[in-house]
Design a protein around this motif. Sequence first.
Motif, PDB file in Angstrom:
ATOM      1  N   GLU A   1     -21.933  71.054  50.651  1.00 60.55           N
ATOM      2  CA  GLU A   1     -20.654  70.791  51.314  1.00 60.55           C
ATOM      3  C   GLU A   1     -20.759  71.021  52.810  1.00 60.55           C
ATOM      4  OE1 GLU A   1     -21.138  72.815  48.730  1.00 60.55           O
ATOM      5  OE2 GLU A   1     -19.994  74.697  48.826  1.00 60.55           O
ATOM      6  N   ARG A   2     -21.544  72.035  53.203  1.00 63.15           N
ATOM      7  CA  ARG A   2     -21.693  72.328  54.634  1.00 63.15           C
ATOM      8  C   ARG A   2     -22.524  71.227  55.297  1.00 63.15           C
ATOM      9  NH1 ARG A   2     -18.651  74.789  57.971  1.00 63.15           N
ATOM     10  NH2 ARG A   2     -18.410  76.550  56.537  1.00 63.15           N
ATOM     11  N   GLN A   3     -23.576  70.797  54.584  1.00 61.26           N
ATOM     12  CA  GLN A   3     -24.429  69.725  55.144  1.00 61.26           C
ATOM     13  C   GLN A   3     -23.598  68.462  55.386  1.00 61.26           C
ATOM     14  OE1 GLN A   3     -28.137  69.001  53.076  1.00 61.26           O
ATOM     15  NE2 GLN A   3     -28.288  71.139  52.464  1.00 61.26           N
ATOM     16  N   LEU A   4     -22.750  68.135  54.398  1.00 60.36           N
ATOM     17  CA  LEU A   4     -21.926  66.933  54.536  1.00 60.36           C
ATOM     18  C   LEU A   4     -20.915  67.083  55.664  1.00 60.36           C
ATOM     19  CD1 LEU A   4     -21.218  66.008  50.806  1.00 60.36           C
ATOM     20  CD2 LEU A   4     -22.766  64.875  52.398  1.00 60.36           C
ATOM     21  N   PHE A   5     -20.331  68.263  55.731  1.00 59.43           N
ATOM     22  CA  PHE A   5     -19.317  68.506  56.762  1.00 59.43           C
ATOM     23  C   PHE A   5     -19.954  68.414  58.160  1.00 59.43           C
ATOM     24  CE2 PHE A   5     -16.343  71.285  59.158  1.00 59.43           C
ATOM     25  CZ  PHE A   5     -15.181  70.572  58.925  1.00 59.43           C
ATOM     26  N   ASN A   6     -21.147  69.025  58.271  1.00 55.81           N
ATOM     27  CA  ASN A   6     -21.849  68.961  59.569  1.00 55.81           C
ATOM     28  C   ASN A   6     -22.143  67.519  59.956  1.00 55.81           C
ATOM     29  OD1 ASN A   6     -21.765  71.680  59.787  1.00 55.81           O
ATOM     30  ND2 ASN A   6     -23.875  72.034  59.114  1.00 55.81           N
TER      31      ASN A   6
ATOM     32  N   LEU B   1     -20.451  64.875  59.183  1.00 56.21           N
ATOM     33  CA  LEU B   1     -19.217  64.229  59.661  1.00 56.21           C
ATOM     34  C   LEU B   1     -18.929  64.637  61.097  1.00 56.21           C
ATOM     35  CD1 LEU B   1     -16.810  64.556  56.592  1.00 56.21           C
ATOM     36  CD2 LEU B   1     -18.069  62.544  57.341  1.00 56.21           C
ATOM     37  N   LYS B   2     -19.106  65.925  61.348  1.00 57.40           N
ATOM     38  CA  LYS B   2     -18.764  66.419  62.682  1.00 57.40           C
ATOM     39  C   LYS B   2     -19.740  65.916  63.738  1.00 57.40           C
ATOM     40  CE  LYS B   2     -16.957  70.279  63.570  1.00 57.40           C
ATOM     41  NZ  LYS B   2     -16.698  71.726  63.676  1.00 57.40           N
ATOM     42  N   GLU B   3     -21.030  65.974  63.382  1.00 56.87           N
ATOM     43  CA  GLU B   3     -22.044  65.546  64.356  1.00 56.87           C
ATOM     44  C   GLU B   3     -21.862  64.076  64.720  1.00 56.87           C
ATOM     45  OE1 GLU B   3     -25.638  66.705  62.408  1.00 56.87           O
ATOM     46  OE2 GLU B   3     -25.099  68.831  62.692  1.00 56.87           O
ATOM     47  N   ASN B   4     -21.421  63.289  63.743  1.00 50.57           N
ATOM     48  CA  ASN B   4     -21.259  61.862  64.013  1.00 50.57           C
ATOM     49  C   ASN B   4     -19.832  61.467  64.364  1.00 50.57           C
ATOM     50  OD1 ASN B   4     -24.048  60.864  63.394  1.00 50.57           O
ATOM     51  ND2 ASN B   4     -23.539  62.014  61.546  1.00 50.57           N
ATOM     52  N   ASN B   5     -19.038  62.533  64.615  1.00 46.40           N
ATOM     53  CA  ASN B   5     -17.678  62.303  65.071  1.00 46.40           C
ATOM     54  C   ASN B   5     -16.794  61.479  64.149  1.00 46.40           C
ATOM     55  OD1 ASN B   5     -16.566  63.530  67.244  1.00 46.40           O
ATOM     56  ND2 ASN B   5     -18.057  62.544  68.619  1.00 46.40           N
TER      57      ASN B   5
ATOM     58  N   LYS C   1      -5.253  59.057  48.414  1.00 43.25           N
ATOM     59  CA  LYS C   1      -5.129  58.228  47.233  1.00 43.25           C
ATOM     60  C   LYS C   1      -4.342  56.960  47.568  1.00 43.25           C
ATOM     61  CE  LYS C   1      -6.281  61.433  43.844  1.00 43.25           C
ATOM     62  NZ  LYS C   1      -6.919  62.437  44.552  1.00 43.25           N
ATOM     63  N   ALA C   2      -3.808  56.928  48.808  1.00 42.01           N
ATOM     64  CA  ALA C   2      -2.881  55.856  49.159  1.00 42.01           C
ATOM     65  C   ALA C   2      -3.583  54.547  49.517  1.00 42.01           C
ATOM     66  CB  ALA C   2      -1.990  56.288  50.306  1.00 42.01           C
ATOM     67  N   VAL C   3      -4.835  54.627  49.931  1.00 41.55           N
ATOM     68  CA  VAL C   3      -5.538  53.404  50.339  1.00 41.55           C
ATOM     69  C   VAL C   3      -6.356  52.826  49.189  1.00 41.55           C
ATOM     70  CG1 VAL C   3      -5.639  53.782  52.827  1.00 41.55           C
ATOM     71  CG2 VAL C   3      -7.281  54.924  51.323  1.00 41.55           C
ATOM     72  N   ASP C   4      -6.718  51.554  49.293  1.00 40.55           N
ATOM     73  CA  ASP C   4      -7.467  50.898  48.213  1.00 40.55           C
ATOM     74  C   ASP C   4      -8.833  51.520  48.012  1.00 40.55           C
ATOM     75  OD1 ASP C   4      -5.412  49.257  47.907  1.00 40.55           O
ATOM     76  OD2 ASP C   4      -6.290  47.537  48.970  1.00 40.55           O
ATOM     77  N   VAL C   5      -9.502  51.729  49.134  1.00 42.45           N
ATOM     78  CA  VAL C   5     -10.848  52.306  49.042  1.00 42.45           C
ATOM     79  C   VAL C   5     -10.750  53.807  49.262  1.00 42.45           C
ATOM     80  CG1 VAL C   5     -12.489  50.480  49.589  1.00 42.45           C
ATOM     81  CG2 VAL C   5     -11.030  51.390  51.388  1.00 42.45           C
ATOM     82  N   PRO C   6     -11.237  54.560  48.293  1.00 40.45           N
ATOM     83  CA  PRO C   6     -11.134  56.018  48.449  1.00 40.45           C
ATOM     84  C   PRO C   6     -11.770  56.479  49.759  1.00 40.45           C
ATOM     85  CG  PRO C   6     -11.938  55.440  46.275  1.00 40.45           C
ATOM     86  CD  PRO C   6     -11.893  54.174  47.065  1.00 40.45           C
ATOM     87  N   THR C   7     -10.969  57.186  50.525  1.00 39.07           N
ATOM     88  CA  THR C   7     -11.389  57.600  51.854  1.00 39.07           C
ATOM     89  C   THR C   7     -11.112  59.078  52.008  1.00 39.07           C
ATOM     90  OG1 THR C   7     -10.659  55.453  52.645  1.00 39.07           O
ATOM     91  CG2 THR C   7     -10.986  57.153  54.318  1.00 39.07           C
ATOM     92  N   ILE C   8     -11.956  59.733  52.800  1.00 36.89           N
ATOM     93  CA  ILE C   8     -11.631  61.135  53.073  1.00 36.89           C
ATOM     94  C   ILE C   8     -11.382  61.321  54.571  1.00 36.89           C
ATOM     95  CG2 ILE C   8     -12.836  62.112  51.084  1.00 36.89           C
ATOM     96  CD1 ILE C   8     -14.960  62.960  53.177  1.00 36.89           C
ATOM     97  N   TYR C   9     -10.558  62.323  54.853  1.00 31.58           N
ATOM     98  CA  TYR C   9     -10.179  62.631  56.233  1.00 31.58           C
ATOM     99  C   TYR C   9     -10.496  64.086  56.508  1.00 31.58           C
ATOM    100  CZ  TYR C   9      -7.362  58.465  55.490  1.00 31.58           C
ATOM    101  OH  TYR C   9      -6.959  57.204  55.195  1.00 31.58           O
ATOM    102  N   ILE C  10     -10.941  64.334  57.734  1.00 27.50           N
ATOM    103  CA  ILE C  10     -11.137  65.735  58.117  1.00 27.50           C
ATOM    104  C   ILE C  10      -9.772  66.407  58.155  1.00 27.50           C
ATOM    105  CG2 ILE C  10     -11.783  67.293  60.003  1.00 27.50           C
ATOM    106  CD1 ILE C  10     -14.313  66.112  59.555  1.00 27.50           C
ATOM    107  N   TYR C  11      -9.676  67.572  57.556  1.00 28.96           N
ATOM    108  CA  TYR C  11      -8.390  68.257  57.492  1.00 28.96           C
ATOM    109  C   TYR C  11      -8.420  69.508  58.363  1.00 28.96           C
ATOM    110  CZ  TYR C  11      -4.379  70.653  55.450  1.00 28.96           C
ATOM    111  OH  TYR C  11      -3.188  71.305  55.254  1.00 28.96           O
TER     112      TYR C  11
END
Length: 520
Positions: free
Chosen positions: A80-85, A87-91, A128-138
């Motif tokens: 989870e940390r690797q994935l989060f990093n 996302l952050k590194e690539n803005n 869950k609102a969009v057609d393609v499952p998407t995640i957002y930084i919270y």
Amino acid sequence: MVKTTLKENSLKVIKELKKLGNSIEARELCANLKMEYEVLMTQAIFELQQEKFADYSEKQVTELKAEAELKEYVKNGLPERQLFNFLKENNYKEIIIDEFKALADLEPKIFFIGLSNMKKNRWVVESKAVDVPTIYIYDENGPQSEIEKLVEKFKSKSSIILEELPKKLQDQVKILLKRKLIQKHAYTSRVISLTKTGKSLDISKIELKGEEIARISSDMISDGSWKDNILKLKPFEVENAGPRLNAGKLHPMTILMNRIREIFLSMGFTEIKGPLVELAFYNFDSLYQPQDHPSRELHDTFYLSNPAKGKLPEKKYIKNVCETHENGGKSGSKGWRYKWDEEISKKTLLRTHTTATTIRRLSKVIKDKDTLPLKVFSIDRVFRNESVDRTHLAEFIQVEGIVIGENVNLCQLRGILTEFYQKMGFPKIITRPGFFPYTEPSMEIAVLSKEFGWIEMGGSGIFRPEVTYPWGIEEPLRVLAWGQGFERQAMQTLERKDIRDLYRSPLSWLRNVKYTKGGS
Ligand code: PHE
């Protein structure tokens, strides 16, 4: 002053302990000194203990060892940390999950574990609102999770001790175990420390002990060399305790039961025995319990299916019991006034109280022309369909006694009970009005215990004419009766908090239980 001598290994150990100035775990000490564990404990520590320079304490600990995969996470962060990093590194503020999966350099399984934990930690949310499952930084900061705190503990060591972790992190251990990232194994940890004497000891004054001979061998005798070695013989330590022998002995419950037997015998009672498989006739009907009495119902009583019925006594007694229920018979009572069913009384069951055995004995008194007064007791097993827990058993023991005699009365019953419980170690008893379908008057008995205050012991009373008349026991003959559970009292005398222990018999308890006569 006597000079202090120590063997080489002991000397090494005490020097190391002095250098550390602190206690140390035995395994660590072995590593420091390159000494084998056995040698350390059985030779060095043993000698230092004898000299009262050092001692150790034992505790069970659980070691948690990092697996290779965890070691990698310790270096690079959990998935989870690797994935989060990433996302952050690539803005990325948001990303389509499929795209994310393609870009992240992780196995699919690991990717999804990471993704789900990122969500759990509320670092990201999935829409869950969009057609393609998407995640957002919270949460931009991605605060450290509990499990990360635990993983961090493996940074400097490849194994840690479960019991030393704060409670919050201990709870996380299950997760690591489930993810097969760690292995656990339990062992006894021995922590060695210097005693006061050991601490104040001046090491420079200690001399190396020469070789010692513990035993003269037959060779030494035949070649005569024992004579040259006589001074090296190891002296006997006469003050040391020998090994503890755990000899066989009677179970504490047996001892306690025998003590109760002795008390009854000393009061002129004789023991009676009766069958475990009883007829409803003796267990209930003869005790003037109506056939629809709730305690007869299945939740309380174990009925047998094979044989489901048994043989009743002679006809005239069946008739007497039947009449007592229906109209009181000769007893002077009006009875329960319902139609008594002989078939119900034939049912077989595991006796629910020893009063069934009492009735069997009582039923023969007139027929056999027994000498009166008659005093009998029973200590025996009974069965009730109860769920077993720390205060309940489905099979247990009852202690019960009766006195049959002319004009016996409540005062005498109280006197007998007082004497009985006094002999059991309870100086005071209290009796309160109670109810049993088969006694009138009825009394509850409580005894005074030094530790627990008033404790309920059981019931007592004078058998109703409805119980005694069917068997020819008629005024002025009367029957005093009382009964109690055995285990509750045993729990107190034998100091067990869980009633099941009395039969599970934990060995450590059996070996150490001190059973003293008298007193509770
Ligand atoms: N049989 C009763 C019980 O199981 C105890 C009792 C025995 C009560 C004798 C009165 C007379 O609890």
